[in-house]
Design a protein around this motif. Structure first.
Motif, PDB file in Angstrom:
ATOM      1  N   GLU A 105       0.803  -1.224   0.000  1.00  0.00           N
ATOM      2  CA  GLU A 105       0.000   0.000   0.000  1.00  0.00           C
ATOM      3  C   GLU A 105       0.835   1.273   0.000  1.00  0.00           C
ATOM      4  N   HIS A 424     -15.998   4.408   1.837  1.00  0.00           N
ATOM      5  CA  HIS A 424     -14.872   5.266   2.188  1.00  0.00           C
ATOM      6  C   HIS A 424     -13.592   4.442   2.194  1.00  0.00           C
ATOM      7  N   GLU A 425     -12.610   4.887   1.466  1.00  0.00           N
ATOM      8  CA  GLU A 425     -11.265   4.315   1.470  1.00  0.00           C
ATOM      9  C   GLU A 425     -10.342   5.417   0.959  1.00  0.00           C
ATOM     10  N   ARG A 481     -19.942   0.040   3.424  1.00  0.00           N
ATOM     11  CA  ARG A 481     -18.648  -0.062   4.092  1.00  0.00           C
ATOM     12  C   ARG A 481     -17.937  -1.278   3.540  1.00  0.00           C
ATOM     13  N   THR A 482     -16.620  -1.239   3.472  1.00  0.00           N
ATOM     14  CA  THR A 482     -15.863  -2.400   3.022  1.00  0.00           C
ATOM     15  C   THR A 482     -15.851  -3.461   4.126  1.00  0.00           C
ATOM     16  N   GLY A 485     -12.937  -2.904   6.527  1.00  0.00           N
ATOM     17  CA  GLY A 485     -12.739  -1.566   7.066  1.00  0.00           C
ATOM     18  C   GLY A 485     -12.966  -1.536   8.571  1.00  0.00           C
TER      19      GLY A 485
END
Length: 567
Positions: A105, A424-425, A481-482, A485
């Motif tokens: 990442e 959201h990310e 949401r993931t 997450g």
């Protein structure tokens, strides 16, 4: 409970001619019919479902040769169908020993991986691969100097995670002849420093400048990639898909020969609809070629009946086509509103002709201007040709102007959603929302509004851009949401959540509709037995636990194509 199959004795001698080949008992069975009915048992003869009901009635179809799957409370559903995916590309990334950055990442982690790969492969003439994240670099813009420090003597070209940009070192740019004097292509952008020199980042169509020099994978490698991808997708309960790119596109080898080879070898077990690539630097003269390719490629489990038109890019690199300009980092209008890859007037002309020829048109439309241009083109085709059964669909739909939401239903255009992105990310929060502004940011991925408007929803993954796991996508569609997450992360535009039943219908019946596979997508007599067994009934648990669901078995036409070790 163990799901291994057993053979039951024939109940009566007179039932011999009516026995099923395969029976599922002790459901539940989620049929995804219009009434969302439930059953507990299903019988299959040959490739098709012959009975749906309760155990007592279906048991009468069990004979000495019948295979019986005791569901034991596990959920049976129609097989998932991915309405927008790139299996050959995804399979190649798994199959070939490329420089894979997808597990990392950060820029320091990429430095280590690239350096290690170069040292371990001293004879490889080109270092290729990718999977890096835009948010790892300021503004999503890595530089050639970063790569030059690691690999100064060989060309390097690494495609980012969303496959809309490529990162090249100086050697690769030199081999391609890319310099300060090289103009931007009409469908892309060469990122430059203050003096106009290429920085190493090539966006969209500019990827071809270097990508066309990269050695292509062989037919054997492409075919192996397809078969690896098919195995993976079956493991996720996917029984059919629409390949969103049959043809040579920027940064991607042509997947077509792999499908032809797999079909001729009898190894294509999935049902595939292929979207023939529209070359955006050409016009109507390519339609006779598309007609010939449709005739040549369509047969068996491969049907090349769609045409893919990519109308814009992505929001993160500001190539998604917007109705008003992106904002700068200080919140001012930038003057850049993205790129419409095809002139809107020409787009309407092309789509009208393709529709008249019986092609489905599969649009990549991500920004609100691209969505409007695609819908305008569908409207022009409807006006010229009438309401045909070509079933156009628009994929991605990141930003949709509210005035365009009801047009999907009115025009019969399917909304093809990639639900994993609606969360959201870092790429959303750092590279998208600040440059869209509050109003447009609130128009993103409007699944709930589309559903409430009466639009038909289909669903896909865009793998290898994101995970091919439909259950993870269902989780995000419902929760916004993931799955991985933090629990405290806010839901992304929670008013656009959709319920699990609607999300599952999009990934089964909705995608079957988009794929023109009308005898799949639901569980009822006469339909093809394309089915998946889940390890639980996710409707019984909290929405926050949907992603914990696993696929245990997958069937295509009544034949088992996947079984988990514990199935």
């Amino acid at each position: 409970m163990d799901l291994r199959t057993t053979v039951h004795p024939e109940p009566t001698p007179s039932a011999g001619d009516h026995h099923a080949d395969l029976v599922f008992l002790s459901g539940p069975v989620h049929t995804v019919d219009p009434a969302r009915t439930r059953a507990s048992a299903v019988a299959v003869r040959g490739e098709r479902i012959i009975a749906v009901g309760h155990d007592a009635a279906v048991r009468e179809l069990i004979g000495p040769g019948t295979e019986v799957v005791d569901l034991g409370g596990k959920l049976l559903i129609p097989g998932f169908q991915d309405a927008h995916v790139h299996p050959v590309g995804g399979g190649l990334e798994l199959e070939l020993a490329l420089c894979d950055l997808s597990a990392a990442e950060t820029a320091p982690a990429y430095r280590e991986l690239i350096s290690a790969y170069a040292a371990a492969h001293p004879q490889v003439p080109w270092i290729t691969g990718g999977g890096w994240s835009l948010e790892a670099f300021p503004g999503g813009m890595p530089t050639r100097e970063f790569l030059d420090e690691l690999v100064p003597d060989r060309p390097v070209f690494l495609v980012n995670r969303d496959h809309h940009g490529g990162w090249a070192n100086t050697r690769a740019l030199e081999l391609a002849g890319v310099s300060a004097r090289t103009p931007d292509p009409a469908d892309g952008r060469i990122e430059r420093d203050a003096d106009g020199h290429p920085t190493g980042m090539l966006q969209e169509g500019a990827m071809r400048l270097v990508g066309d020099l990269v050695p292509e994978p062989t037919l054997a490698e492409r075919t192996a990639g397809l078969l690896r991808a098919q195995e993976l997708l079956h493991g996720y309960g996917v029984t059919a898909w629409q390949d969103a790119m049959l043809g040579r596109a920027p940064g991607s080898p042509d997947a077509t020969p792999a499908y032809v080879a797999a079909r001729s070898q009898g190894k294509l077990t999935a049902r595939v609809r292929g979207a023939l690539w529209w070359e955006r630097d050409r016009g109507m003269e390519q339609i006779p070629e598309l007609l010939a390719r449709r005739e040549e490629l369509t047969g068996g489990r491969l049907q090349a009946t769609s045409v893919k038109i990519m109308q814009d890019g992505i929001a993160e690199n500001h190539t998604a086509a917007m109705l008003s300009p992106y904002l700068t980092s200080c919140g001012c209008a930038s003057g850049n509103s993205g790129i419409s890859f095809i002139d809107p007037g020409d787009l309407s002309t092309y789509v009208t002709r393709l529709d008249a020829e019986g092609f489905q048109v599969h649009f990549h439309a991500l920004g609100d201007r691209a969505v409007r241009e695609a819908l305008d083109a569908v409207e022009a085709a409807r006006r010229a040709n009438g309401r045909t059964d070509t079933r156009p669909h628009l994929a991605h739909l990141q930003v949709v102007h509210p005035e365009d939401v009801p047009r999907f239903r009115r025009l019969g255009a399917t909304a093809n959603i990639q639900a994993l992105w609606a969360a959201h990310e870092p790429q959303m929060d750092e590279l998208t929302i600040p440059f869209l502004g509050a109003q447009r940011a609130a128009w993103q991925y409007p699944f709930g509004d589309l559903l409430r408007s009466g639009a038909t929803l289909a669903a896909g993954s865009d793998w290898p851009v994101s995970s091919p796991d439909p259950i993870a996508a269902l989780h995000v569609a419902v929760n916004r949401r993931t799955p991985d997450g933090p629990d405290a992360a806010p839901a992304f535009l929670p008013e656009q959540r959709i319920d699990l039943g609607s999300a599952l219908a999009a990934y089964t019946a909705g995608s079957a509709y988009a794929n023109h596979l009308d005898d799949t997508g639901t569980i009822r007599p006469g339909m093809l037995a394309d089915l998946a067994v889940l390890d639980r009934d996710p409707f019984d648990g909290p929405d926050e636990e949907i992603a914990a669901t696993r696929v245990l078995q997958t069937f295509v036409g009544g034949s088992r194509v996947y079984a988990a070790d514990d199935a």
